[in-house]
Design a protein around this motif. Structure first.
Motif, PDB file in Angstrom:
ATOM      1  N   ASN A 197       2.410  -5.202 -10.767  1.00  0.00           N
ATOM      2  CA  ASN A 197       3.370  -6.302 -10.688  1.00  0.00           C
ATOM      3  C   ASN A 197       4.793  -5.818 -10.420  1.00  0.00           C
ATOM      4  OD1 ASN A 197       3.264  -5.229 -13.431  1.00  0.00           O
ATOM      5  ND2 ASN A 197       4.687  -6.850 -13.987  1.00  0.00           N
ATOM      6  N   ARG A 198       4.997  -4.495 -10.418  1.00  0.00           N
ATOM      7  CA  ARG A 198       6.326  -3.945 -10.161  1.00  0.00           C
ATOM      8  C   ARG A 198       6.495  -3.448  -8.730  1.00  0.00           C
ATOM      9  NH1 ARG A 198       8.545  -3.017 -15.339  1.00  0.00           N
ATOM     10  NH2 ARG A 198      10.549  -2.853 -14.247  1.00  0.00           N
ATOM     11  N   TYR A 199       5.395  -3.487  -7.945  1.00  0.00           N
ATOM     12  CA  TYR A 199       5.482  -2.936  -6.593  1.00  0.00           C
ATOM     13  C   TYR A 199       6.456  -3.687  -5.693  1.00  0.00           C
ATOM     14  CZ  TYR A 199       1.526   0.242  -7.373  1.00  0.00           C
ATOM     15  OH  TYR A 199       0.711   1.245  -7.821  1.00  0.00           O
ATOM     16  N   ALA A 200       6.577  -5.000  -5.870  1.00  0.00           N
ATOM     17  CA  ALA A 200       7.472  -5.779  -5.012  1.00  0.00           C
ATOM     18  C   ALA A 200       8.913  -5.316  -5.158  1.00  0.00           C
ATOM     19  CB  ALA A 200       7.352  -7.263  -5.333  1.00  0.00           C
ATOM     20  N   GLU A 201       9.359  -5.082  -6.385  1.00  0.00           N
ATOM     21  CA  GLU A 201      10.734  -4.631  -6.598  1.00  0.00           C
ATOM     22  C   GLU A 201      10.916  -3.186  -6.143  1.00  0.00           C
ATOM     23  OE1 GLU A 201      11.460  -3.319 -11.041  1.00  0.00           O
ATOM     24  OE2 GLU A 201      10.227  -5.141 -11.040  1.00  0.00           O
ATOM     25  N   VAL A 202       9.874  -2.379  -6.329  1.00  0.00           N
ATOM     26  CA  VAL A 202       9.929  -0.984  -5.897  1.00  0.00           C
ATOM     27  C   VAL A 202       9.998  -0.898  -4.372  1.00  0.00           C
ATOM     28  CG1 VAL A 202       8.554   1.137  -5.736  1.00  0.00           C
ATOM     29  CG2 VAL A 202       8.803  -0.022  -7.932  1.00  0.00           C
ATOM     30  N   ALA A 203       9.315  -1.827  -3.692  1.00  0.00           N
ATOM     31  CA  ALA A 203       9.249  -1.801  -2.227  1.00  0.00           C
ATOM     32  C   ALA A 203      10.627  -1.889  -1.583  1.00  0.00           C
ATOM     33  CB  ALA A 203       8.358  -2.929  -1.723  1.00  0.00           C
ATOM     34  N   VAL A 204      11.526  -2.638  -2.189  1.00  0.00           N
ATOM     35  CA  VAL A 204      12.881  -2.770  -1.643  1.00  0.00           C
ATOM     36  C   VAL A 204      13.576  -1.406  -1.617  1.00  0.00           C
ATOM     37  CG1 VAL A 204      15.129  -3.851  -1.962  1.00  0.00           C
ATOM     38  CG2 VAL A 204      13.048  -5.149  -2.464  1.00  0.00           C
ATOM     39  N   LYS A 205      13.420  -0.658  -2.685  1.00  0.00           N
ATOM     40  CA  LYS A 205      14.061   0.658  -2.778  1.00  0.00           C
ATOM     41  C   LYS A 205      13.381   1.677  -1.866  1.00  0.00           C
ATOM     42  CE  LYS A 205      15.323  -0.303  -7.590  1.00  0.00           C
ATOM     43  NZ  LYS A 205      15.148   0.091  -9.006  1.00  0.00           N
ATOM     44  N   VAL A 206      12.047   1.589  -1.793  1.00  0.00           N
ATOM     45  CA  VAL A 206      11.305   2.519  -0.939  1.00  0.00           C
ATOM     46  C   VAL A 206      11.644   2.288   0.532  1.00  0.00           C
ATOM     47  CG1 VAL A 206       8.999   3.146  -0.114  1.00  0.00           C
ATOM     48  CG2 VAL A 206       9.421   2.881  -2.569  1.00  0.00           C
ATOM     49  N   ARG A 207      11.722   1.026   0.925  1.00  0.00           N
ATOM     50  CA  ARG A 207      12.045   0.733   2.321  1.00  0.00           C
ATOM     51  C   ARG A 207      13.443   1.227   2.671  1.00  0.00           C
ATOM     52  NH1 ARG A 207      10.054  -4.583   5.569  1.00  0.00           N
ATOM     53  NH2 ARG A 207      10.575  -3.826   7.657  1.00  0.00           N
ATOM     54  N   ALA A 208      14.364   1.159   1.731  1.00  0.00           N
ATOM     55  CA  ALA A 208      15.719   1.669   1.967  1.00  0.00           C
ATOM     56  C   ALA A 208      15.689   3.182   2.224  1.00  0.00           C
ATOM     57  CB  ALA A 208      16.608   1.351   0.769  1.00  0.00           C
ATOM     58  N   LEU A 209      14.770   3.886   1.540  1.00  0.00           N
ATOM     59  CA  LEU A 209      14.650   5.322   1.779  1.00  0.00           C
ATOM     60  C   LEU A 209      14.057   5.607   3.155  1.00  0.00           C
ATOM     61  CD1 LEU A 209      13.453   6.732  -1.678  1.00  0.00           C
ATOM     62  CD2 LEU A 209      15.716   6.876  -0.649  1.00  0.00           C
ATOM     63  N   PHE A 210      13.108   4.777   3.587  1.00  0.00           N
ATOM     64  CA  PHE A 210      12.577   4.928   4.947  1.00  0.00           C
ATOM     65  C   PHE A 210      13.718   4.840   5.961  1.00  0.00           C
ATOM     66  CE2 PHE A 210       8.352   4.375   3.262  1.00  0.00           C
ATOM     67  CZ  PHE A 210       7.481   4.796   4.257  1.00  0.00           C
ATOM     68  N   GLU A 211      14.575   3.859   5.788  1.00  0.00           N
ATOM     69  CA  GLU A 211      15.702   3.678   6.712  1.00  0.00           C
ATOM     70  C   GLU A 211      16.681   4.840   6.610  1.00  0.00           C
ATOM     71  OE1 GLU A 211      17.322  -0.121   5.721  1.00  0.00           O
ATOM     72  OE2 GLU A 211      15.550  -1.229   6.429  1.00  0.00           O
ATOM     73  N   LYS A 212      16.940   5.292   5.396  1.00  0.00           N
ATOM     74  CA  LYS A 212      17.883   6.386   5.191  1.00  0.00           C
ATOM     75  C   LYS A 212      17.421   7.653   5.905  1.00  0.00           C
ATOM     76  CE  LYS A 212      19.896   9.288   1.534  1.00  0.00           C
ATOM     77  NZ  LYS A 212      20.003   9.499   0.058  1.00  0.00           N
ATOM     78  N   TYR A 213      16.122   7.928   5.829  1.00  0.00           N
ATOM     79  CA  TYR A 213      15.590   9.154   6.419  1.00  0.00           C
ATOM     80  C   TYR A 213      14.983   8.930   7.807  1.00  0.00           C
ATOM     81  CZ  TYR A 213      16.378  11.434   1.934  1.00  0.00           C
ATOM     82  OH  TYR A 213      16.974  11.964   0.806  1.00  0.00           O
ATOM     83  N   GLU A 214      15.237   7.761   8.380  1.00  0.00           N
ATOM     84  CA  GLU A 214      14.825   7.431   9.752  1.00  0.00           C
ATOM     85  C   GLU A 214      13.323   7.584   9.953  1.00  0.00           C
ATOM     86  OE1 GLU A 214      17.223   9.742  12.402  1.00  0.00           O
ATOM     87  OE2 GLU A 214      19.107   8.875  11.713  1.00  0.00           O
ATOM     88  N   LEU A 215      12.568   6.952   9.062  1.00  0.00           N
ATOM     89  CA  LEU A 215      11.117   6.954   9.142  1.00  0.00           C
ATOM     90  C   LEU A 215      10.620   5.537   9.395  1.00  0.00           C
ATOM     91  CD1 LEU A 215      10.463   9.200   6.012  1.00  0.00           C
ATOM     92  CD2 LEU A 215      10.289   9.924   8.395  1.00  0.00           C
ATOM     93  N   GLU A 216       9.456   5.421  10.035  1.00  0.00           N
ATOM     94  CA  GLU A 216       8.907   4.094  10.349  1.00  0.00           C
ATOM     95  C   GLU A 216       8.135   3.533   9.157  1.00  0.00           C
ATOM     96  OE1 GLU A 216       5.965   1.757  13.488  1.00  0.00           O
ATOM     97  OE2 GLU A 216       6.072   3.954  13.514  1.00  0.00           O
ATOM     98  N   TYR A 217       8.556   2.362   8.693  1.00  0.00           N
ATOM     99  CA  TYR A 217       7.895   1.643   7.602  1.00  0.00           C
ATOM    100  C   TYR A 217       6.900   0.693   8.263  1.00  0.00           C
ATOM    101  CZ  TYR A 217       7.829  -0.865   3.037  1.00  0.00           C
ATOM    102  OH  TYR A 217       7.493  -1.431   1.825  1.00  0.00           O
ATOM    103  N   VAL A 218       5.626   1.089   8.304  1.00  0.00           N
ATOM    104  CA  VAL A 218       4.610   0.308   9.011  1.00  0.00           C
ATOM    105  C   VAL A 218       4.222  -0.903   8.164  1.00  0.00           C
ATOM    106  CG1 VAL A 218       2.327   0.317  10.070  1.00  0.00           C
ATOM    107  CG2 VAL A 218       3.733   2.386  10.131  1.00  0.00           C
ATOM    108  N   GLN A 226       0.816  -1.210   0.000  1.00  0.00           N
ATOM    109  CA  GLN A 226       0.000   0.000   0.000  1.00  0.00           C
ATOM    110  C   GLN A 226       0.855   1.267   0.000  1.00  0.00           C
ATOM    111  OE1 GLN A 226      -3.261   1.701  -0.694  1.00  0.00           O
ATOM    112  NE2 GLN A 226      -3.726  -0.279   0.237  1.00  0.00           N
ATOM    113  N   ILE A 227       1.979   1.232   0.694  1.00  0.00           N
ATOM    114  CA  ILE A 227       2.855   2.409   0.725  1.00  0.00           C
ATOM    115  C   ILE A 227       3.327   2.733  -0.682  1.00  0.00           C
ATOM    116  CG2 ILE A 227       5.065   3.321   1.546  1.00  0.00           C
ATOM    117  CD1 ILE A 227       4.666   1.570   4.075  1.00  0.00           C
ATOM    118  N   GLU A 228       3.815   1.711  -1.379  1.00  0.00           N
ATOM    119  CA  GLU A 228       4.302   1.910  -2.743  1.00  0.00           C
ATOM    120  C   GLU A 228       3.171   2.315  -3.683  1.00  0.00           C
ATOM    121  OE1 GLU A 228       7.137   0.166  -0.329  1.00  0.00           O
ATOM    122  OE2 GLU A 228       5.164  -0.727  -0.745  1.00  0.00           O
ATOM    123  N   HIS A 229       1.985   1.746  -3.459  1.00  0.00           N
ATOM    124  CA  HIS A 229       0.844   2.106  -4.300  1.00  0.00           C
ATOM    125  C   HIS A 229       0.480   3.572  -4.122  1.00  0.00           C
ATOM    126  CE1 HIS A 229      -2.914   2.064  -6.410  1.00  0.00           C
ATOM    127  NE2 HIS A 229      -3.595   2.357  -5.316  1.00  0.00           N
TER     128      HIS A 229
END
Length: 372
Positions: free
Chosen positions: A312-333, A300-303
């Motif tokens: 069908n591309r959200y799974a691969e995008v999610a890896v990159k998005v989650r890395a940005l959450f970690e980079k900017y110290e945000l909670e990935y619920v 849902q976050i990626e959507h």
């Protein structure tokens, strides 16, 4: 709105840089879209149609319990596929780039009582623009639930868990009523509005079409299996509605998901819009099969960040998005489905009760909440 802003540590420059990094992720996927993606959605549509046809065929003999069970299960899955991975995503324009008039947001109609044009306005234009903004995003509680501690409590909210359960069982009708903004259009003056009357007639026509197909024609074709087929179709619609409602609740309502004030989006930049999508959504972890059955709304976050990218591309995008959450110290619920369902329902119950401590509000904040 939490007492502590989980994004307060970010500077304006960091937020805009985050936006640029997310734009880069989106641009990369858009540049890479191609035949593999087109083949995916065509394969899914073909599989769904074959499954629905086979299931309805089996239900012609639903007077026999094994046929009833197999047919009902198959029809339930087919309806979920039609609504989630196919209808929802096509109507978002995720496949418009294919230039296929049969798989396009302007021509697609789905197995749902809400006409696609009305749904696209309320969902694509309003919900995705004003995600979780109280008083602007009508998806937030669907107008029947209290969604934030700062909202004024009334005895009506004690029934919130019951209203939510009923809404889950008849979710497609709830969505149709929400698309019509039925609550605010019930007054005599508003009911006479030509635009509202035209939209209401469109919903009525779509409901008649769906009822005729599911509860008249198909059962009649079943002959002596009329009543079992009728029950099977009702069950399949119930399963589809509850599943869809659960997935959407898990993506928008668990503890940790933020809601926002209308004044907070004044002058909102691209980076700030992205940040609001990140903090106003939650994911569901699980298998590929589970992601597929959610229409990839388990991402849902990626959507919410990229509603027009192929699902069908959200799974691969999610890896990159989650890395940005970690980079900017945000909670990935995120969390498994049972955990997210429990969290969302816990919040429904919690907000149905009055606050233990009074909430101090400014006159501006009070005016905003009353308007919501």
């Amino acid at each position: 709105m939490t007492a502590i802003d989980p994004t307060a540590h970010l500077t304006a420059e960091q937020i805009e840089e985050l936006g640029r990094e997310l734009d880069a992720i989106r641009d990369e996927v858009i540049a890479d879209r191609g035949e593999k993606d087109a083949a995916y959605i065509r394969k899914v549509i073909s599989a769904q149609r074959k499954l629905e046809l086979a299931s309805r065929g089996v239900l012609l003999f639903s007077i026999f319990p094994p046929a009833w069970i197999i047919g009902t299960a198959g029809l339930s899955v087919a309806k979920i596929m039609d609504n989630m991975e196919i209808g929802h995503n096509i109507l978002h324009g995720q496949w418009d780039w294919m230039r296929d008039p049969k798989i396009h947001s302007t021509t697609w109609e789905w197995d749902h009582v809400s006409p696609s044009e009305q749904w696209k306005h309320s969902h694509n234009e309003l919900h995705h623009t004003y995600t979780n903004v109280i008083g602007k995003d009508n998806d937030l509680g669907y107008g029947i639930m209290r969604v934030d501690e700062d909202q004024k409590w009334s005895p009506f909210h004690l029934g919130q868990p019951l209203w939510n359960f009923i809404n889950a069982c008849f979710f497609e009708y709830g969505i149709a009523a929400y698309d019509l903004e039925l609550g605010k259009n019930l007054s005599k003056r508003r009911r006479k509005n030509p635009e509202f009357r035209a939209r209401a007639r469109a919903v009525g026509r779509k409901i008649r079409k769906q009822v005729l197909k599911d509860y008249v024609i198909h059962p009649l074709l079943s002959g002596p299996s009329f009543l079992p087929t009728l029950a099977a179709t009702f069950t399949a619609n119930l399963v589809r509605n509850v599943w869809t409602h659960s997935v959407i609740m898990c993506g928008h309502f668990p503890e940790g998901v933020q809601v926002f004030e209308r004044r907070s989006i004044k002058g909102e930049t691209r980076g700030q819009w992205y940040l609001r999508q990140m903090m106003g959504s939650a994911n569901i972890s699980g298998s590929k099969a589970m992601h597929f059955m959610t229409g990839n709304l388990s991402h849902q976050i990626e959507h919410h960040l990229f509603p027009d990218l192929p699902s069908n591309r959200y799974a691969e995008v999610a890896v990159k998005v989650r890395a940005l959450f970690e980079k900017y110290e945000l909670e990935y619920v995120t969390g498994p489905l049972p955990k997210q369902v429990f969290s969302a329902w816990h919040k429904v119950f919690r907000l149905s009760l009055p606050n233990k401590k009074p909430v101090v509000k400014t006159p501006e904040r009070e005016q905003e909440l009353v308007a919501a």
